[in-house]
Design an enzyme around this catalytic site. Structure first.
Site: not given
Ligand code: BG6
Length: 503
Positions: A179-180, A242
């Site tokens: 989960d980044h 997230h």
């Molecule tokens: C991804 C989603 O996991 O996270 C995207 O699939 C979203 O729709 C993105 O734009 C958001 O990530 P960050 O790091 O740009 O907030």
């Protein structure tokens, strides 16, 4: 820092977007920081026929330009290899096994493998199973780890089935569900802010906190991902994973040690304490929206239903806002609010802790200076930092109070290397550290929590989906969710709230 053990990183879905945009640049970043193992190779795998050299050339485009004679750059590219494979055909896998053995022999790398699944989710069951059945999960010859990108299922049943299937062939310790958001420095900093400062922890509870607000806004729409997004929507795409991780970090009890299971146990307990939202309560507690066409400046912005790959009658939400409670000693009676959406006025992710006001108001307050709700803003992105809002005396006669900002910005630490989320997470997996990865029980618990919402939306067509013009803060009705109708209006710059908001 100790280097990870030598290994081969196999990336399935090597011709996809994630590989070139995130994974290869993150690995290059690790290489530049001298954090990769002494002996290391990347093997890209996908169906397209391609030579090693052609694959390297493709990847090169996504790396920051350095001089063609840069030896470190060339060495990094030379560690990249490619293997074409029919990923869903078990009969093709001996080819992969043989290639790994040959590479290992030639480069003196033991049979330590990380398999990164950057593929369509339909393959999450297939690939790990075939790998195990073809003898590539043999722990007697070295470690074997699997990294899986989200989505881990699309609802509770599919998540359970996926976990069950993976756990038939691998132990939980071999599975790294990425989960980044957990890889973001500022998300990890929430733990440090809470548990390393004596001043916060004593007041981090229902005695002092009025409510908590989590916002994740994006200016982008669905771009070229309409086909995927229309079957997903904001709740599945952002909230179930997230934003739930942010809830875990904000609400958890102090873990006993900073160690994978200790932290993940605490996150799970938070999810277990969330008061279930009944299907019947969904219309009152959860609002969904979809962006409609609008003008921003001179430009006409498309509505969601006009995006490529999106059904022209789609009822998929591009915005969601919800209210929930955590029923435990710390949080009893404190409402939590989440909102997230695409095509909002600015890109920002932050958590705002609203403290209770003083019990008695001594001073003079004006329309713009109501009794102060001290706010602590933990900014995840952009302009990463921390902002505290305090009441201060307006100079001059009397005792007029005004809200002032005390702010810290991460960019003040410009001498420090801030790893990107993917490089941090890849490195952790190389070290076998799953602290910042999601555990199966927490993933299932999160799905369990959101399932009644998904069911209500599916079963009850009367629950509205509100339109909001692209470039606005979502449907107006969402103000009804919060007690005083007030959501913070954040801007790109952490401390410039309330002044302007760029469109
Ligand atoms: C991804 C989603 O996991 O996270 C995207 O699939 C979203 O729709 C993105 O734009 C958001 O990530 P960050 O790091 O740009 O907030």
């Amino acid at each position: 820092m100790q280097q990870p053990e030598s290994h081969i990183l196999v990336i399935f879905g090597a011709s996809g977007d994630l590989t070139k945009r995130k994974l290869i640049p993150a690995l290059f970043e690790l290489d530049q920081q001298k954090l990769l193992p002494e002996k290391f190779a990347i093997l890209g795998v996908s169906r397209t026929e391609m030579t090693d050299q052609a694959f390297r050339e493709k990847m090169r485009e996504f790396l920051p330009f350095t001089s063609p004679n840069d030896a470190a750059f060339s060495k990094f590219l030379e560690a990249i290899y490619y293997q074409s494979l029919e990923t869903s055909e078990a009969s093709d896998y001996p080819k992969l096994k043989e290639r790994l053995e040959r590479l290992g022999d030639r480069l003196s790398i033991p049979a330590n493998y990380i398999f990164y699944l950057s593929t369509p989710p339909q393959l999450y069951r297939v690939i790990p199973q075939i790998l195990a059945e073809s003898g590539m999960n043999d722990l007697s010859t070295g470690f074997k780890r699997i990294i899986i990108e989200k989505p881990f299922g699309t609802d509770l049943d599919s998540a359970r089935e996926l976990n069950k299937n993976l756990l038939t062939f691998y132990s939980e310790g071999q599975l790294f569900r990425i989960d980044h958001y957990l890889g973001k420095e500022t998300v990890q900093n929430m733990l440090v802010t809470r548990f390393s400062n004596g001043i916060f922890e004593p007041i981090w509870n229902q005695n002092f906190i009025h409510h908590v607000e989590i916002t994740s806004a994006e200016t982008l729409g669905v771009e070229d991902r309409g086909g995927y997004y229309d079957h997903s929507g904001a709740l599945r795409d952002m909230v179930q994973n997230h934003l739930m991780q942010l809830v875990g970090m904000i609400a958890m009890e102090p873990p006993v040690v900073i160690e994978a299971n200790a932290i993940r146990n605490e996150v799970l307990k938070v999810f277990q304490s969330m008061r279930p939202i009944q299907e019947a309560d969904v219309p009152r507690q959860v609002f969904r929206g979809q962006y409609t066409p609008s003008h921003i400046g001179e430009e006409l912005i498309k509505g969601y239903r006009e995006e490529n790959g999106v059904d022209s009658q789609s009822r998929t939400e591009t915005f969601v806002a919800l209210k929930f409670n955590i029923d435990n000693f710390r949080w009893a009676g404190v409402p939590f609010y989440i909102r997230t959406g695409k095509k909002l006025p600015t890109r920002v992710t932050e958590v705002v802790i609203y403290f209770k006001t003083t019990p008695h108001h001594l001073f003079e307050y004006h329309a713009d200076t109501e009794p102060i709700n001290n706010q602590l803003v933990l900014r995840i992105q952009p302009d990463e930092g921390v902002l505290l809002k305090l009441g201060m005396k307006v100079p001059g006669a009397g005792f007029r109070v005004q809200t002032m900002n005390m702010d810290f910005h991460y960019n003040e630490l410009s001498d420090k290397y801030l790893p990107s989320a993917y490089s941090r997470l890849l490195l952790d997996c190389m070290h076998g550290d799953a602290t910042l990865y999601s555990r199966s029980d927490a993933v299932e618990k999160a799905w369990e929590y959101f399932q009644p919402i998904l069911d209500a939306w599916k079963n009850n067509c009367d629950i509205p989906i509100y339109g909001y013009p692209a470039g606005t803060w979502g449907p107006e009705v969402v103000d009804q969710l919060v007690e005083n109708g007030y959501w913070r209006r954040p801007c790109k710059n952490l401390a410039h709230d309330g002044e302007y908001c760029e469109l």
